[in-house]
Design a protein around this motif. Structure first.
Motif, PDB file in Angstrom:
ATOM      1  N   SER A  10       0.818  -1.219   0.000  1.00  0.00           N
ATOM      2  CA  SER A  10       0.000   0.000   0.000  1.00  0.00           C
ATOM      3  C   SER A  10       0.850   1.268   0.000  1.00  0.00           C
ATOM      4  O   SER A  10       0.391   2.335  -0.424  1.00  0.00           O
ATOM      5  N   THR A  12       3.140   1.884  -1.905  1.00  0.00           N
ATOM      6  CA  THR A  12       3.413   2.279  -3.289  1.00  0.00           C
ATOM      7  C   THR A  12       2.407   3.341  -3.755  1.00  0.00           C
ATOM      8  O   THR A  12       2.721   4.153  -4.615  1.00  0.00           O
ATOM      9  N   ARG A  20       1.987  12.174  -9.062  1.00  0.00           N
ATOM     10  CA  ARG A  20       0.856  12.958  -9.587  1.00  0.00           C
ATOM     11  C   ARG A  20       0.893  14.394  -9.064  1.00  0.00           C
ATOM     12  O   ARG A  20       0.533  15.338  -9.773  1.00  0.00           O
ATOM     13  N   ARG A  70      -0.503   7.388 -17.680  1.00  0.00           N
ATOM     14  CA  ARG A  70      -1.611   6.481 -17.354  1.00  0.00           C
ATOM     15  C   ARG A  70      -2.739   7.227 -16.648  1.00  0.00           C
ATOM     16  O   ARG A  70      -3.909   6.927 -16.870  1.00  0.00           O
ATOM     17  N   ALA A  93      -8.001  -1.675  -6.532  1.00  0.00           N
ATOM     18  CA  ALA A  93      -6.723  -1.161  -6.027  1.00  0.00           C
ATOM     19  C   ALA A  93      -6.663   0.353  -6.276  1.00  0.00           C
ATOM     20  O   ALA A  93      -5.730   0.863  -6.898  1.00  0.00           O
ATOM     21  N   ALA A  94      -7.666   1.062  -5.787  1.00  0.00           N
ATOM     22  CA  ALA A  94      -7.803   2.498  -6.063  1.00  0.00           C
ATOM     23  C   ALA A  94      -6.641   3.306  -5.492  1.00  0.00           C
ATOM     24  O   ALA A  94      -6.322   4.384  -6.000  1.00  0.00           O
ATOM     25  N   GLY A  95      -6.005   2.817  -4.433  1.00  0.00           N
ATOM     26  CA  GLY A  95      -4.927   3.598  -3.841  1.00  0.00           C
ATOM     27  C   GLY A  95      -5.415   5.001  -3.511  1.00  0.00           C
ATOM     28  O   GLY A  95      -6.528   5.201  -3.006  1.00  0.00           O
ATOM     29  N   ASP A 115      -9.672  -1.301  -2.052  1.00  0.00           N
ATOM     30  CA  ASP A 115      -8.238  -1.391  -1.736  1.00  0.00           C
ATOM     31  C   ASP A 115      -8.126  -1.987  -0.338  1.00  0.00           C
ATOM     32  O   ASP A 115      -9.144  -2.287   0.311  1.00  0.00           O
ATOM     33  N   ASP A 142      -9.220  -7.246   0.665  1.00  0.00           N
ATOM     34  CA  ASP A 142      -8.057  -7.818  -0.010  1.00  0.00           C
ATOM     35  C   ASP A 142      -8.548  -8.425  -1.321  1.00  0.00           C
ATOM     36  O   ASP A 142      -9.430  -9.291  -1.319  1.00  0.00           O
ATOM     37  N   LEU A 143      -7.994  -7.960  -2.428  1.00  0.00           N
ATOM     38  CA  LEU A 143      -8.483  -8.392  -3.742  1.00  0.00           C
ATOM     39  C   LEU A 143      -8.064  -9.824  -4.079  1.00  0.00           C
ATOM     40  O   LEU A 143      -8.366 -10.315  -5.165  1.00  0.00           O
ATOM     41  N   GLU A 167      -5.547  -0.206 -12.207  1.00  0.00           N
ATOM     42  CA  GLU A 167      -4.360   0.646 -12.440  1.00  0.00           C
ATOM     43  C   GLU A 167      -3.279   0.318 -11.405  1.00  0.00           C
ATOM     44  O   GLU A 167      -3.503   0.460 -10.202  1.00  0.00           O
TER      45      GLU A 167
END
Ligand code: SAM
Length: 280
Positions: A10, A12, A20, A70, A93-95, A115, A142-143, A167
């Motif tokens: 996470s 990352t 961004r 991206r 995994a929207a972060g 996420d 958890d995906l 993404e």
């Protein structure tokens, strides 16, 4: 505030938000994301570990352009899906993705963000008081586990077309985990649904070699499990998706950021077969 329990993979997401935020600060920026800076300011403790000393330079050099491309590419993809009538969006995994807040969604767009719990707890603290521009639902999960049950339980409608965004995730999953996730995405996708994710491009082996040769990136590299690698497009085609790939270098040129290195990570969009959909 600190990032508290945000750890492992996470973290990352914080590095991506930092990239961004740097783009947002440019006069010729390809997108606006004022929330990225807010996350970065509130995550100084983790950020120091993620981008401190020479690490930030390495991250920017290897992935800066890719993250910028991206972000813009997926913004365009999602807005095109919305314009074509899609009112259900799922970001896996929207972060620290703030698209629910920063893009102009049509009325009644429902947007789900999934996420890991600790990351989403940090995200929600930072976003408290801000108003999303879509009907936003956050699902801590958890995906690799039974996330479809959590998603449908939260109001996802499986009979409606969905725009899926995956993404910056698949590389952190093993081939079996990635195919299980994409199988579930397919099962939940009404005809005309779309998905977008990264795709290994020309020269991806050179990028991997550069990452391996960069000591600052070894922590990230240790978390990479490869996803479906070069098999991804073929796998999706076999699973009933009409796939189109988008070369990173061509996109960089289209967005005015020419760089041959941009082709190492390219992009893929796909439409669930069964109904004609325009504007892929
Ligand atoms: C590189 S970040 C990308 C985040 C976001 N999509 C973006 O581009 O800004 C990877 C994200 O994947 C999430 N992730 C990795 N493995 C996961 C899992 N098994 N379940 C849920 N989320 C996961 C991490 O928490 C992190 O937010």
């Amino acid at each position: 505030m600190t990032t508290g329990n945000v750890s492992g993979v996470s973290r990352t997401a914080i590095g991506v938000a930092w990239l961004r935020a740097k783009e947002h600060a440019r006069l010729d920026r390809l997108f606006e994301d004022p929330y990225a800076g807010a996350f970065v300011r509130r995550a100084r403790d983790t950020l120091a570990r993620e981008t401190g000393s020479s690490r930030g330079g390495a991250l920017g050099e290897l992935f800066g352009l890719h993250v910028v491309l991206r972000t813009r590419f997926y913004d365009d993809y999602l807005l095109a899906a919305a314009e074509a009538g899609c009112r259900q969006v799922v970001i896996l995994a929207a972060g620290l993705d703030a698209r629910a807040f920063r893009l102009a969604w049509p009325a009644h767009t429902r947007l789900f963000e999934l996420d890991l719990p600790d990351l989403l707890e940090f995200k929600e603290q930072v976003l408290a008081g801000h108003t999303p521009r879509a009907e936003r639902t956050v699902i801590p999960v958890d995906l690799r586990e039974d996330w479809p049950a959590a998603l449908t339980g939260a109001g996802f409608r499986r009979d409606e077309p969905t725009a899926w965004l995956i993404e910056g995730l698949l590389v952190y999953l093993s081939p079996d985990e990635a195919s299980a996730l994409l199988t579930a995405v397919g099962d939940l996708s009404a005809p005309g649904s779309r998905l977008a994710c990264e795709h290994r491009g020309k020269g991806s082996e050179q990028l991997l070699a550069k990452v391996a040769a960069t000591p600052e990136m070894h922590g990230v590299l240790a978390m990479w499990k490869g996803g479906l690698g070069t098999e991804l497009a073929g796998w999706l085609t076999g699973a009933g998706w009409r796939v189109r790939t988008h070369d990173g270098e061509a996109l960089a040129a289209r967005y005015g950021r020419d760089d041959p290195g941009a082709s190492t990570i390219s992009f893929l969009t796909a439409v669930r077969e069964g109904q004609e959909t325009h504007g892929q």
